[in-house]
Scaffold this motif. Sequence first.
Motif, PDB file in Angstrom:
ATOM      1  N   VAL A  41      -1.202   0.033  13.713  1.00 15.72           N
ATOM      2  CA  VAL A  41      -0.322   1.000  13.074  1.00 15.72           C
ATOM      3  C   VAL A  41       0.965   0.841  12.659  1.00 15.72           C
ATOM      4  O   VAL A  41       1.572   0.909  11.520  1.00 15.72           O
ATOM      5  N   ASN A  42       2.008  -0.207  13.390  1.00 14.19           N
ATOM      6  CA  ASN A  42       3.064  -0.765  13.321  1.00 14.19           C
ATOM      7  C   ASN A  42       2.938  -1.724  12.040  1.00 14.19           C
ATOM      8  O   ASN A  42       3.621  -1.585  11.105  1.00 14.19           O
ATOM      9  N   HIS A  43       1.745  -2.545  12.146  1.00  9.85           N
ATOM     10  CA  HIS A  43       1.774  -3.305  11.058  1.00  9.85           C
ATOM     11  C   HIS A  43       1.537  -2.664   9.667  1.00  9.85           C
ATOM     12  O   HIS A  43       2.038  -3.133   8.530  1.00  9.85           O
ATOM     13  N   MET A  44       0.695  -1.754   9.516  1.00 10.22           N
ATOM     14  CA  MET A  44       0.474  -0.968   8.340  1.00 10.22           C
ATOM     15  C   MET A  44       1.744  -0.069   7.956  1.00 10.22           C
ATOM     16  O   MET A  44       1.994   0.112   6.654  1.00 10.22           O
ATOM     17  N   MET A  45       2.368   0.265   8.943  1.00  9.17           N
ATOM     18  CA  MET A  45       3.861   0.810   8.550  1.00  9.17           C
ATOM     19  C   MET A  45       4.576  -0.098   7.757  1.00  9.17           C
ATOM     20  O   MET A  45       5.348   0.373   6.907  1.00  9.17           O
ATOM     21  N   ASP A  46       4.789  -1.211   8.202  1.00  5.96           N
ATOM     22  CA  ASP A  46       5.454  -2.113   7.638  1.00  5.96           C
ATOM     23  C   ASP A  46       5.045  -2.611   6.410  1.00  5.96           C
ATOM     24  O   ASP A  46       5.769  -2.642   5.372  1.00  5.96           O
ATOM     25  N   LYS A  47       3.810  -2.571   6.011  1.00 10.03           N
ATOM     26  CA  LYS A  47       3.042  -2.943   4.890  1.00 10.03           C
ATOM     27  C   LYS A  47       3.309  -1.680   3.960  1.00 10.03           C
ATOM     28  O   LYS A  47       3.887  -1.798   2.549  1.00 10.03           O
ATOM     29  N   MET A  51       5.597  -2.120   0.406  1.00 10.60           N
ATOM     30  CA  MET A  51       5.102  -1.875  -0.799  1.00 10.60           C
ATOM     31  C   MET A  51       5.539  -0.485  -1.293  1.00 10.60           C
ATOM     32  O   MET A  51       5.330  -0.274  -2.730  1.00 10.60           O
ATOM     33  N   SER A  52       6.364   0.330  -0.778  1.00  8.12           N
ATOM     34  CA  SER A  52       6.989   1.402  -1.533  1.00  8.12           C
ATOM     35  C   SER A  52       8.235   1.000  -2.266  1.00  8.12           C
ATOM     36  O   SER A  52       8.491   1.793  -3.017  1.00  8.12           O
ATOM     37  N   LYS A  53       8.671  -0.126  -2.151  1.00  6.86           N
ATOM     38  CA  LYS A  53      10.021  -0.561  -2.899  1.00  6.86           C
ATOM     39  C   LYS A  53       9.630  -0.757  -4.115  1.00  6.86           C
ATOM     40  O   LYS A  53       8.433  -1.151  -4.479  1.00  6.86           O
ATOM     41  N   GLY A  54      10.546  -0.368  -4.911  1.00  9.65           N
ATOM     42  CA  GLY A  54      10.160  -0.420  -6.567  1.00  9.65           C
ATOM     43  C   GLY A  54      10.657  -1.333  -7.370  1.00  9.65           C
ATOM     44  O   GLY A  54      10.299  -1.679  -8.490  1.00  9.65           O
ATOM     45  N   LYS A  59       1.528  -5.199  -8.587  1.00  2.52           N
ATOM     46  CA  LYS A  59       0.683  -6.377  -8.995  1.00  2.52           C
ATOM     47  C   LYS A  59       1.361  -7.842  -8.689  1.00  2.52           C
ATOM     48  O   LYS A  59       0.618  -8.474  -8.045  1.00  2.52           O
ATOM     49  N   TYR A  60       2.697  -7.575  -8.805  1.00  6.35           N
ATOM     50  CA  TYR A  60       3.295  -8.886  -8.345  1.00  6.35           C
ATOM     51  C   TYR A  60       3.517  -8.981  -6.856  1.00  6.35           C
ATOM     52  O   TYR A  60       3.243 -10.132  -6.382  1.00  6.35           O
ATOM     53  N   LYS A  61       3.715  -7.834  -6.334  1.00 10.82           N
ATOM     54  CA  LYS A  61       3.552  -7.885  -4.806  1.00 10.82           C
ATOM     55  C   LYS A  61       2.254  -8.565  -4.232  1.00 10.82           C
ATOM     56  O   LYS A  61       2.127  -9.395  -3.360  1.00 10.82           O
ATOM     57  N   ALA A  62       1.078  -7.813  -4.848  1.00  5.96           N
ATOM     58  CA  ALA A  62       0.030  -8.206  -4.298  1.00  5.96           C
ATOM     59  C   ALA A  62      -0.320  -9.835  -4.503  1.00  5.96           C
ATOM     60  O   ALA A  62      -0.787 -10.457  -3.616  1.00  5.96           O
ATOM     61  N   LEU A  63       0.190 -10.415  -5.693  1.00  5.92           N
ATOM     62  CA  LEU A  63      -0.162 -11.616  -5.919  1.00  5.92           C
ATOM     63  C   LEU A  63       0.807 -12.613  -4.996  1.00  5.92           C
ATOM     64  O   LEU A  63       0.403 -13.435  -4.582  1.00  5.92           O
TER      65      LEU A  63
END
Length: 125
Positions: A41-47, A51-54, A59-63
């Motif tokens: 849960v903590n790991h996915m909250m961090d993700k 990922m919510s930062k804009g 796409k570039y975050k994923a890469l």
Amino acid sequence: MKGENINIMDYESIMENIKKENGEVPNPIQVLGDLDESLVVNHMMDKKFVMSKGAIPGKYKALMLLSAAIALDSQACIMMNTKAAKKSGATVEEIMEVFALAKFAKAATTLSNAAPAFEWLLENK
């Protein structure tokens, strides 16, 4: 209180979402959850937070995550982030370029880490 607006995710929903997005739950996540669900849960909250930062498009975050996974030798993360990059709109050509870049970065790190041994060899011919 800061962070109050973050939706707390529950373990079962997280595991369902991971399976839905990736077709499976990667073994490291499954084993971690079997040992301590709160760490998943903590790991996915961090993700979710990063990922919510804009400032950087998804796409570039994923890469970038894919590149880091390759450089860090994480097979499960390589697969997961390859799928995420494709889902985020990355082309096969972009993904393959990331593989080439990560390979180069890893090779450069290997050379850098070996420099003391090379110096020793020069001194001890």
